[in-house]
Design a protein around this motif. Sequence first.
Motif, PDB file in Angstrom:
ATOM      1  N   ALA A  44      58.283   0.632  84.902  1.00 36.62           N
ATOM      2  CA  ALA A  44      57.444   0.541  86.094  1.00 36.62           C
ATOM      3  C   ALA A  44      56.681   1.814  86.413  1.00 36.62           C
ATOM      4  N   ASN A  45      57.107   2.936  85.885  1.00 38.68           N
ATOM      5  CA  ASN A  45      56.427   4.193  86.190  1.00 38.68           C
ATOM      6  C   ASN A  45      55.391   4.580  85.143  1.00 38.68           C
ATOM      7  N   LYS A  97      51.832   3.774  82.657  1.00 44.48           N
ATOM      8  CA  LYS A  97      50.444   3.409  82.974  1.00 44.48           C
ATOM      9  C   LYS A  97      50.305   1.926  83.282  1.00 44.48           C
ATOM     10  N   HIS A  99      52.866   0.682  86.217  1.00 41.02           N
ATOM     11  CA  HIS A  99      52.438   1.046  87.573  1.00 41.02           C
ATOM     12  C   HIS A  99      51.400   0.058  88.101  1.00 41.02           C
ATOM     13  N   ARG A 100      50.472  -0.326  87.264  1.00 41.82           N
ATOM     14  CA  ARG A 100      49.437  -1.291  87.669  1.00 41.82           C
ATOM     15  C   ARG A 100      50.021  -2.676  87.910  1.00 41.82           C
ATOM     16  N   VAL A 125      53.086  -3.312  88.880  1.00 41.83           N
ATOM     17  CA  VAL A 125      53.824  -3.216  90.140  1.00 41.83           C
ATOM     18  C   VAL A 125      52.856  -3.355  91.319  1.00 41.83           C
ATOM     19  N   GLU A 126      51.754  -2.625  91.291  1.00 40.26           N
ATOM     20  CA  GLU A 126      50.773  -2.685  92.384  1.00 40.26           C
ATOM     21  C   GLU A 126      50.238  -4.100  92.580  1.00 40.26           C
ATOM     22  N   GLY A 157      61.774  -1.898  89.899  1.00 39.73           N
ATOM     23  CA  GLY A 157      61.366  -1.177  88.699  1.00 39.73           C
ATOM     24  C   GLY A 157      62.562  -0.664  87.931  1.00 39.73           C
ATOM     25  N   ILE A 165      59.825   6.721  90.295  1.00 33.97           N
ATOM     26  CA  ILE A 165      58.862   5.919  91.046  1.00 33.97           C
ATOM     27  C   ILE A 165      59.405   5.739  92.454  1.00 33.97           C
ATOM     28  N   THR A 208      64.768   0.479  92.577  1.00 35.40           N
ATOM     29  CA  THR A 208      64.794   0.788  91.154  1.00 35.40           C
ATOM     30  C   THR A 208      66.181   0.606  90.560  1.00 35.40           C
TER      31      THR A 208
END
Length: 70
Positions: free
Chosen positions: A8-9, A11, A14-15, A17-18, A29, A37, A42
């Motif tokens: 989840a942290n 590239k 992260h997207r 997750v958003e 995550g 993150i 988590t």
Amino acid sequence: MNILVIGANGKAGHRIVEKALKAGHQVTGLVRREGAIEGIPTIVKDALQLTKQELTQFDVVVNATSAFTP
């Protein structure tokens, strides 16, 4: 929907997750180190050590990992 994002942290993670949070999903995550993150629950663990019992609580598991190269 309850989603686990492995990596989840990163590239892509992260997207993902958003986007999932914006869509109203619950997101957890999976990361390798504490504090990697913030803002979501988590699990700090190596992805290869996940058990079936840990995964069954999620509706969807997204693998957003890649090979690490320094």
